[in-house]
Design a protein around this motif. Structure first.
Motif, PDB file in Angstrom:
ATOM      1  N   GLU A  88       1.434  -1.384   0.165  1.00  0.00           N
ATOM      2  CA  GLU A  88      -0.024  -0.128   0.000  1.00  0.00           C
ATOM      3  C   GLU A  88       0.755   1.519  -0.111  1.00  0.00           C
ATOM      4  O   GLU A  88       0.186   1.962  -0.655  1.00  0.00           O
ATOM      5  N   SER A 125       2.760   1.491  -3.299  1.00  0.00           N
ATOM      6  CA  SER A 125       2.015   1.742  -4.904  1.00  0.00           C
ATOM      7  C   SER A 125       0.148   2.787  -4.060  1.00  0.00           C
ATOM      8  O   SER A 125       0.173   3.102  -5.564  1.00  0.00           O
ATOM      9  N   GLY A 126       0.509   2.862  -3.247  1.00  0.00           N
ATOM     10  CA  GLY A 126      -0.666   3.563  -2.874  1.00  0.00           C
ATOM     11  C   GLY A 126      -2.271   2.745  -2.654  1.00  0.00           C
ATOM     12  O   GLY A 126      -3.817   3.676  -2.597  1.00  0.00           O
ATOM     13  N   ASN A 127      -2.296   1.559  -3.038  1.00  0.00           N
ATOM     14  CA  ASN A 127      -3.423   1.023  -2.569  1.00  0.00           C
ATOM     15  C   ASN A 127      -3.291  -0.252  -2.268  1.00  0.00           C
ATOM     16  O   ASN A 127      -2.178  -0.582  -3.007  1.00  0.00           O
TER      17      ASN A 127
END
Lengths: 146, 361
Positions: free
Chosen positions: B141, B144-146
């Motif tokens: 997370e 990558s941001g998710n």
């Protein structure tokens, strides 16, 4: 075997890993979390680049007959990939990715139907505008010939 | 007299995670014949890739084939398109992509082990492994941001860079994870429910693995030395400490051990990648439109993932064919079921780590 049982027993007294999400809002999001797309319509130059780059087509532009444009963003269709921000000629001013968590829509908001109406209207407006432009061009050409 | 009974397993069953339907013909309690139906979650992704979405957007579509190995799907597609465009990524991009794939492998294998222990009646272990898995999910997370849909790999590079704070975080979490995996290794080899009970159950012999085209951990547990990471030269796996892991007995126990040892190997690889990140751009501009036909193989957590991409200088591709590891391994799976007890079927199935949403796409 005994070791595993001991661990299972001690786990009973450990703090819980889960959060009661809608009631407890202390979800810690990491830095640079890919959240909602935000925009400022005043800074937008209406180049349509974000619309072309968007994979799920969650940004749709409406073409007014006078040449001006209007757009809508569907936060519930968006996959928060950030393609629009990368395509934008003015990232950070006209369009940027925030670190806010997207909210869920309620039934009263009627998100889907409203969006379908908007999509159809936008597609129609574009066709009309293209037809109008074509007719104007044709007229000009005829005037030139005569 | 022996009586033959037909027993279905699925498409909805308490031990199944995703819809698959098996039709077992049993003699007393012994399975003698197996039929399988896998098309319950068909979404028409292959068609959508060539008709609804332009080639630049297809990477985001194929990432939604599977939640667990999302990164491998988008990576395979991106590699295929990059090869059609005649572009080769620089070392830094390769290392960052490799890092995400290995992190993906760690958490996917942990999920499988959690389900194996759940099927052994070991609910507490399931919860513990799933909680430990969060360490890897947090890293993914942060990078990558998710949490699940990474959307990390773009055509021509990767979307985000690894910062020094991230490097520290990755080291911290992986250091925390390693003793836990060592502990799990001990549990899976000494605990009665997880080791003795699973020894000699669901055996796939080396010959069968070879004939029925087994892949990934399923094949490596039988001693078949097949791994795309060793066979292809897309990524410099040898430089980061990759070693092929295989067992010989081919039962559920061997599969668990292969997965656990692969997790340890992947942790080592991730640490090596993070410590030795080359410098360079993270994304480069790629020009042109895909033309021609190309085949790409990438080692997903479950085995070889195969992509065929065909384009003819248009915005839409002619064909995107996806062959997923679970789909290829179904003949081998059916062979394993034959001759085993019906009561073992859910445990055997969990040990294959099947991914139905990949298979039906």
């Amino acid at each position: 075997m005994i070791k595993a049982m001991m661990q299972a027993f001690t786990n009973l007294f450990k703090p819980v890993h889960t959060v009661k999400y809608p009631f407890e809002e202390d979800v810690v999001l990491p830095k640079d979390y890919r959240g909602l797309i935000e925009y400022s319509e005043d800074d937008c130059i209406f180049c349509d680049k974000c619309e072309k780059a968007c994979p799920p087509k969650s940004i749709v532009f409406y073409q007014h007959p006078d040449g001006s444009k209007e757009y809508k963003y569907n936060a519930w269709l968006c996959i928060y990939c950030g393609e629009c921000v990368r395509a934008c000629p003015k990232p950070g001013e006209a369009l940027w990715q925030s670190e806010k968590k997207p909210l869920s829509a309620t039934k009263e908001q009627d998100v889907n139907n409203e969006w379908f109406v908007w999509q159809r209207a936008a597609a129609e407006s574009r066709e009309n505008h293209a037809a109008m432009k074509k007719a104007a061009k044709e007229k000009k050409r005829q005037e030139k010939e005569s | 007299m022996k009586k033959v009974v037909n027993i279905p397993l699925g498409s909805q069953h308490i031990s199944l995670l995703e819809p698959i339907r098996f039709q077992f013909t049993t003699e007393n309690e012994k399975i003698i014949e197996v039929g399988a139906d896998v098309g319950f979650v068909h979404r028409g992704i292959e068609k959508a890739c060539s008709e609804t979405f332009e080639w630049k957007k297809v990477g985001y579509v194929v990432a939604r084939v599977c939640g667990l190995c999302a990164i491998t799907h988008s990576l395979s597609y991106t590699l295929a398109v990059e090869r059609l465009l005649g572009y080769e990524a620089n070392e830094r991009i390769k290392y960052l992509r490799m890092l995400m794939v290995e992190l993906d492998r760690i958490h996917s294998h942990m999920l499988c082990l959690a389900h194996v222990s759940e099927n052994a009646g070991f609910e507490a272990m399931f919860m513990q492994i799933m909680a430990d898995r969060e360490l890897v999910m947090d890293i993914q997370e942060a990078i990558s941001g998710n949490r699940v849909q990474f959307d990390y790999i773009a055509i021509g590079g990767v979307n985000r860079d690894v910062t020094p704070e991230l490097v520290n975080m990755i080291h911290k979490n992986l250091d925390e994870l390693r003793p836990k995996i060592d502990d799990l290794m001990e549990r899976f080899s000494n605990n009665w429910s997880l080791s003795l009970k699973y020894k000699g159950v669901g055996v796939l012999t080396l010959d069968e693995a070879y004939i029925y085209n087994a892949l990934g951990p399923l094949a490596r547990a039988s001693g078949l030395k097949t791994d795309v990471r060793a066979e292809s030269s897309d990524f410099p796996y040898e430089d980061v400490g990759y070693e092929m892991i295989f067992e010989s007995s081919g039962d559920i126990y061997a599969r668990n051990m292969v997965r656990l040892r692969e997790i340890i190997n992947s942790i080592t690889m991730c640490e090596n990648i993070i410590d030795n990140l080359p410098t360079g751009e993270i994304i480069e501009k790629v020009k042109g439109k895909p033309e021609g036909e190309v085949v790409v193989r990438v080692e997903a957590p479950r085995g070889e993932l195969f992509y065929l991409v065909k384009g003819s200088r248009k915005n839409f591709l002619d064909r995107v064919r996806i062959k997923t590891p679970t789909f290829s391994a179904i003949p081998a799976m059916m062979e394993v079921f034959k001759g085993s007890e019906y009561a073992d079927a859910p445990a055997i199935l969990a040990s294959f780590d099947p991914c139905m949403s990949c298979t039906a796409k």
